[in-house]
Design an enzyme around this catalytic site. Structure first.
Site, PDB file in Angstrom:
ATOM      1  CD  GLU A   1       1.976  -9.979  34.334  1.00  0.00           C
ATOM      2  OE1 GLU A   1       1.688 -11.176  34.265  1.00  0.00           O
ATOM      3  OE2 GLU A   1       1.641  -9.270  35.300  1.00  0.00           O
TER       4      GLU A   1
ATOM      5  N   GLY B   1       1.529 -17.674  34.952  1.00  0.00           N
ATOM      6  CA  GLY B   1       0.259 -17.223  35.528  1.00  0.00           C
ATOM      7  C   GLY B   1      -0.753 -16.804  34.478  1.00  0.00           C
ATOM      8  NE  ARG B   2       2.639 -12.887  30.672  1.00  0.00           N
ATOM      9  CZ  ARG B   2       3.653 -12.884  31.518  1.00  0.00           C
ATOM     10  NH1 ARG B   2       3.434 -12.899  32.819  1.00  0.00           N
ATOM     11  NH2 ARG B   2       4.902 -12.864  31.091  1.00  0.00           N
TER      12      ARG B   2
ATOM     13  CD  GLU C   1      -2.322  -7.541  45.086  1.00  0.00           C
ATOM     14  OE1 GLU C   1      -1.550  -8.500  45.352  1.00  0.00           O
ATOM     15  OE2 GLU C   1      -1.983  -6.591  44.355  1.00  0.00           O
TER      16      GLU C   1
ATOM     17  CE  LYS D   1       3.968 -20.588  38.189  1.00  0.00           C
ATOM     18  NZ  LYS D   1       4.587 -20.111  36.960  1.00  0.00           N
TER      19      LYS D   1
ATOM     20  CE  LYS E   1       3.836  -8.591  42.602  1.00  0.00           C
ATOM     21  NZ  LYS E   1       4.153  -9.976  42.272  1.00  0.00           N
TER      22      LYS E   1
ATOM     23  CG  HIS F   1     -23.168   5.034  21.510  1.00  0.00           C
ATOM     24  ND1 HIS F   1     -23.950   5.872  20.745  1.00  0.00           N
ATOM     25  CD2 HIS F   1     -23.375   3.783  21.024  1.00  0.00           C
ATOM     26  CE1 HIS F   1     -24.633   5.153  19.865  1.00  0.00           C
ATOM     27  NE2 HIS F   1     -24.290   3.882  20.015  1.00  0.00           N
TER      28      HIS F   1
HETATM   29  O1  LIG Z   1      -1.030 -16.632  40.957  1.00  0.00           O
HETATM   30  P1  LIG Z   1      -0.241 -15.708  41.807  1.00  0.00           P
HETATM   31  O2  LIG Z   1       1.071 -16.304  42.215  1.00  0.00           O
HETATM   32  O3  LIG Z   1      -1.030 -15.244  42.995  1.00  0.00           O
HETATM   33  O4  LIG Z   1       0.125 -14.442  40.931  1.00  0.00           O
HETATM   34  C1  LIG Z   1      -0.860 -13.596  40.425  1.00  0.00           C
HETATM   35  C2  LIG Z   1      -0.347 -12.676  39.356  1.00  0.00           C
HETATM   36  O5  LIG Z   1       0.675 -11.839  39.851  1.00  0.00           O
HETATM   37  C3  LIG Z   1       1.658 -11.616  38.855  1.00  0.00           C
HETATM   38  O6  LIG Z   1       2.811 -12.298  39.227  1.00  0.00           O
HETATM   39  C4  LIG Z   1       1.960 -10.173  38.664  1.00  0.00           C
HETATM   40  O7  LIG Z   1       2.156  -9.524  39.872  1.00  0.00           O
HETATM   41  C5  LIG Z   1       1.047 -12.212  37.595  1.00  0.00           C
HETATM   42  O8  LIG Z   1       1.973 -12.566  36.659  1.00  0.00           O
HETATM   43  C6  LIG Z   1       0.259 -13.335  38.151  1.00  0.00           C
HETATM   44  O9  LIG Z   1      -0.695 -13.797  37.232  1.00  0.00           O
END
Ligand SMILES: O=P(O)(O)OC[C@H]1O[C@](O)(CO)[C@@H](O)[C@@H]1O
Length: 528
Positions: A335, A249-250, A200, A194, A494, A366
């Site tokens: 979240e 995002g979620r 990452e 987003k 972060k 199990h």
């Molecule tokens: O889509 P982006 O901006 O890379 O964010 C990824 C994820 O990181 C978060 O902001 C949490 O760190 C989530 O809410 C989001 O889904």
């Protein structure tokens, strides 16, 4: 009714029911299943194995009314900025026709565009330098990963496009292991983010660009609200698919974030997923609270969390293809409602979101079910199951469902010491052995569960199931008075990582506590 009075009524119902065993609740009401289970078409939710009754549900519905759930829902649907801290609307429902998008935001056109691209990839009209794409790698994390990865697994019988892969972790092993057997000339890489700034995802996107080498320009696409960021990274505008800041995002699987999934299952399958979510949206907007499935699911969760004081929920799909559903719901729920201040910034007066965890059954039986049956903590369980299998053996499915139902029975009714002793006696066991083993073989029961059952796990049913959980999270957030649509809690870690990255990469001294300094030194020593 004031919130104080509404909570008092819920607490009074809990005080009345806490010491009543589920065995007695069933014995006292033969019509309990009919009274405490609800349907929407083939979707059934059975709350009769929860430690509550119709009067308790009434008190919970009154609590939802007192909290103004309906008014907040209507404000969300109307596009008001109910995400107060970020001053944003919350309109993921608009992505599937469950609400109107803000004027000027072309949801239908954007959907057509990314589904058109998905179909072109599937047909080989958009291809790699080595021929039609055989593989698609989605790079994203959190909401830009968990939705597509969960749904791609859930809908594997619908997947007839290129193979789908997902890279999320900044651990370089994730990318390396994922692409090890892939041909860069026939792989499409989609960077889903987003913000297009997430550490990452950007690190993995750079790795992918290097791995693709000369194919990179033609074999990368992006999904983002940050169009300038995508251009700066070198992804041509024709390969960038956008969405809007009113999609959290979620809650973004329904947007172009679902592109990898759409390539896997095709436009028709993706539209069926949206239609399932839309059916749940309609129900959520129209059904009275006392018959509204997401509202009831939320209220039973509040009963467990606040009235009974149970801090966790085990989410157990009896469906191997839903193996990532607990992880998906973890982000969606934890979240959203893992909050300690109310919408106005004052501390909450009640416990908020529970810890959600789980694994598919029967595997879970199990591993950790021992604790659920005989441990000292009560862990409510949400079972999810489809009545019929898709592309799987019917005989196996009977075994699967029998186990699901049996676990709910065992949790609720247990096995008394008297029953254990009688059974051992009937088996001819000596009295000393009966005395020695009976306490170990006794199940207390009285452990609650909810069962969510539907016909089969197709795209429509999955869309409806996800939307059920989305709206549940909304209702709980409304009752707890928190903002379910921000996630400031992920920021501090972060920010702290920044100086530590420099310390690890080039030895820049980091201002840190003694423990972190000690660990840094040890990493340097061991990592040499
Ligand atoms: O889509 P982006 O901006 O890379 O964010 C990824 C994820 O990181 C978060 O902001 C949490 O760190 C989530 O809410 C989001 O889904």
């Amino acid at each position: 009714m004031s919130m104080t009075d509404a909570w008092a009524a819920v607490d009074a119902a809990a005080a009345r029911l806490r010491a009543v065993h589920l065995r007695d609740l069933f014995a006292g009401d033969p019509g309990r299943f009919g009274r405490l289970s609800w349907q929407l078409d083939d979707l059934t939710i059975d709350f009769s194995k929860e430690k509550l009754d119709a009067a308790a549900i009434e008190s919970l519905v009154a609590l939802a009314r007192a909290a103004g759930v309906e008014a907040l829902r209507d404000r969300m649907v109307a596009g008001e900025p109910v995400n107060l801290t970020e001053r944003r609307a919350v309109l993921h429902m608009a992505l599937r026709g469950g609400a109107d998008a803000p004027a000027g935001d072309d949801v239908a056109g954007t959907l057509d565009r990314f589904l058109g691209f998905a179909e072109a990839v599937r047909a080989g009209k958009v291809a790699g330098s080595g021929g039609p794409f055989t593989d698609v790698v989605n790079i994203g994390i959190g909401g830009s990963d968990l939705g597509p990865v969960m749904a791609a697994r859930a809908l594997s019988p619908d997947r007839d496009g290129p193979r789908l892969h997902f890279v999320s972790n900044v651990d370089g092993a994730h990318f390396a292991d994922t692409v090890a057997a892939l041909d860069p000339a026939r792989t499409l890489v989609i960077v889903s983010s987003k913000t297009f700034t997430t550490l990452e995802t950007m690190a993995n996107a750079r790795l992918a660009r290097d791995w693709l080498g000369r194919h990179a320009a033609a074999q990368m696409a992006a999904v983002s609200t940050n169009i300038a960021g995508c251009a700066a990274f070198g992804i041509p505008q024709a390969r960038v698919f956008s969405f809007w800041d009113w999609v959290g995002g979620r809650y973004s699987l329904w947007s172009a974030i679902g592109l990898s999934l759409a390539i896997g299952i095709g436009a028709e399958g993706f539209r069926a997923l949206l239609a399932g979510a839309q059916a749940m949206d309609r129900h959520f907007r129209e059904a009275p609270l006392e018959r509204n499935l997401p509202v009831l699911l939320a209220l039973v969760g509040i009963w467990r969390r606040n009235a009974m004081g149970w801090p966790t929920v085990a989410l157990i799909p009896y469906d191997q293809r839903l193996e990532r559903f607990p992880a998906y719901v973890q982000q969606l729920d934890m979240e959203s409602n893992g909050k300690r201040v109310r919408r106005d910034g004052t501390p909450v007066a009640t416990a908020t979101g529970p810890v959600i965890w789980g694994e598919p059954g029967t595997n879970a039986q199990h591993s950790f079910f021992q604790l659920l049956h005989q441990g000292t903590d009560i862990v409510p369980v949400d079972f999810i199951a489809a009545a019929r299998p898709r592309a799987a053996d019917a005989g196996h499915h009977a075994l699967l469902l029998a186990n699901c139902l049996a676990q709910g029975q065992a949790l609720a009714f247990g096995r008394t010491a008297a029953e254990v002793e009688a059974e051992m006696r009937a088996d001819g066991k000596p009295e000393d052995e009966i005395a020695r083993l009976a306490p170990h073989r006794t199940f207390p029961g009285d452990r609650p569960s909810t069962t969510i059952l539907f016909r089969e796990l197709d795209p429509f049913a999955l869309g409806r199931l996800i939307a059920l959980f989305e709206h549940k999270v909304f209702v709980q957030g409304a009752v707890w008075g928190v903002n379910s649509y921000d996630q400031w809690g992920v920021e501090l870690g972060k920010a702290l990582a920044g100086p530590l990255i420099a310390a690890l990469r080039d030895g820049t001294p980091a201002e840190a506590d003694a423990s972190t300094r000690g660990l840094l030194a040890r990493v340097r020593e061991l990592g040499r």
